[in-house]
Design a protein around this motif. Structure first.
Motif, short mmCIF file in Angstrom:
data_model
loop_
_atom_site.label_atom_id
_atom_site.label_comp_id
_atom_site.label_asym_id
_atom_site.label_seq_id
_atom_site.Cartn_x
_atom_site.Cartn_y
_atom_site.Cartn_z
N SER A 1 34.16 34.37 36.19
CA SER A 1 33.54 33.11 36.08
C SER A 1 34.24 31.92 35.97
O SER A 1 35.13 32.02 35.15
N PHE A 2 33.85 30.90 36.60
CA PHE A 2 34.32 29.60 36.18
C PHE A 2 33.72 29.05 35.29
O PHE A 2 32.36 28.68 35.49
N MET A 3 33.90 28.61 34.07
CA MET A 3 33.28 28.24 33.01
C MET A 3 33.69 26.52 32.56
O MET A 3 34.66 26.24 32.71
N PHE B 1 30.07 27.11 36.06
CA PHE B 1 29.91 26.05 37.29
C PHE B 1 29.20 26.67 38.43
O PHE B 1 29.26 28.02 38.39
N ARG B 2 28.64 26.03 39.01
CA ARG B 2 27.93 26.45 40.29
C ARG B 2 28.93 26.94 41.55
O ARG B 2 29.78 26.18 41.56
N ILE B 3 28.63 27.96 41.92
CA ILE B 3 29.67 28.35 43.03
C ILE B 3 28.78 28.58 44.29
O ILE B 3 27.74 29.10 44.35
N LEU B 4 29.35 28.01 45.53
CA LEU B 4 28.62 27.80 46.85
C LEU B 4 29.46 28.85 47.84
O LEU B 4 30.66 28.29 47.95
N GLY C 1 35.91 31.38 51.58
CA GLY C 1 35.90 31.41 50.38
C GLY C 1 34.57 30.72 49.66
O GLY C 1 33.41 30.92 50.55
N VAL C 2 34.76 30.29 48.65
CA VAL C 2 33.52 29.38 48.06
C VAL C 2 33.81 27.95 47.48
O VAL C 2 35.01 27.53 47.65
N ALA C 3 33.09 27.35 46.97
CA ALA C 3 33.13 25.76 46.80
C ALA C 3 32.55 25.67 45.28
O ALA C 3 31.45 26.10 45.00
#
Length: 287
Positions: free
Chosen positions: A16-18, A39-42, A59-61
């Protein structure tokens, strides 16, 4: 990697990115700052307006504001390499072709973190029990660690490489005997001092006693032949901020206990507010 409720899952592990408070960038050492949520992950494949280079990497942004700080929350088992702009956050070195997992015999340095021993990572490993906080910066300004280490800013973002364990419980199922001595089956023939054509025995020990009373088999050694692996700038990268008291724990496992054939990679693009709006046709949500 799969995405569920803002958490990346891979194997039996998750990342998780916090968000967190940015600490002062001085020589003082600070305790772990509080978490301010995820953080929101797209997923990139859901972004119709993604530029071609972003689509190619997949991947993701993650939307991140300039000077916003982050940390990675880690769960599960395995080994995880964290690169920012292809700079290894644990070793401080640029990614190398066919790099794999590396750890000095003394355990003084390694190029990955071991799960579950490492529950989180807040920044770039500086040794001596502290890290430099991950802080978002725009690419092209010369502020990122990528620029400071490589002299260029062609990659940005975060790159994750995950290695699962070969054995579920990481316990060895048999032992190797050579010259009446016991060795780990992870050791290579060269490390055992063997020559081509020499033989060793492997026994399955009993559960309670270290007595080898089962069937044995012979391992015949043969030579193994080995062979001899993008880049418009992205919007955001990471810089090294203030000092946080944090240990990068030494892995007690042998790196060969991880399954390099089943490793998973993920490119995590980082975008600022204007780029987020261009990708989603929405305003960037408040932190």
């Amino acid at each position: 990697f799969t995405l569920d409720d803002g958490v990346l899952h891979v194997g039996d592990s998750s990342v998780s990115f916090m968000r967190t408070l940015r600490i002062p960038c001085n020589e003082a050492k600070y305790p772990l700052p509080p978490s301010l949520g995820k953080f929101r992950i797209l997923p990139v494949d859901e972004l119709r307006n993604a530029p071609q280079q972003m689509k190619k990497r997949g991947g993701v942004a993650i939307p991140i504001r300039q000077s916003e700080a982050m940390w990675l929350n880690l769960n599960g088992t395995g080994a995880l390499q964290v690169f920012t702009g292809k700079v290894n956050a644990v070793s401080g070195k640029m990614h190398q072709k066919n790099e794999g997992l590396r750890r000095e015999a003394s355990g003084a340095t390694q190029n990955y973190v071991s799960l579950p021993k490492q529950p989180w990572i807040d920044g770039y490993n500086c040794g001596n029990g502290y890290v430099r906080q991950f802080v978002g910066v725009p690419l092209g300004k010369g502020l990122s660690v990528e620029k400071q280490i490589s002299g260029q800013e062609n990659t940005g973002g975060i790159q994750l490489v995950y290695y699962p364990l070969k054995l579920k419980d990481s316990k060895l199922k048999f032992q190797v005997i050579h010259s009446n001595r016991e060795f780990s089956p992870l050791l290579s023939p060269r490390e055992l001092g063997l020559k081509v054509g020499e033989k060793i025995k492997a026994f399955i020990p009993t559960k309670k006693k270290k007595v080898y009373n089962g069937d044995s088999f012979i391992l015949h050694l043969v030579l193994r032949l080995r062979g001899g692996g993008d880049d418009d700038p992205h919007m955001m990268g990471l810089a090294a901020g203030g000092k946080i008291k944090q240990e990068i724990y030494r892995d007690i496992r042998d790196p060969r206990e991880y399954d390099t054939k089943r490793k998973a990679r993920l490119f995590v693009h980082m975008v600022n507010s204007p780029m987020y709006t261009a990708l989603t046709n929405e305003k960037m949500p408040p932190p």
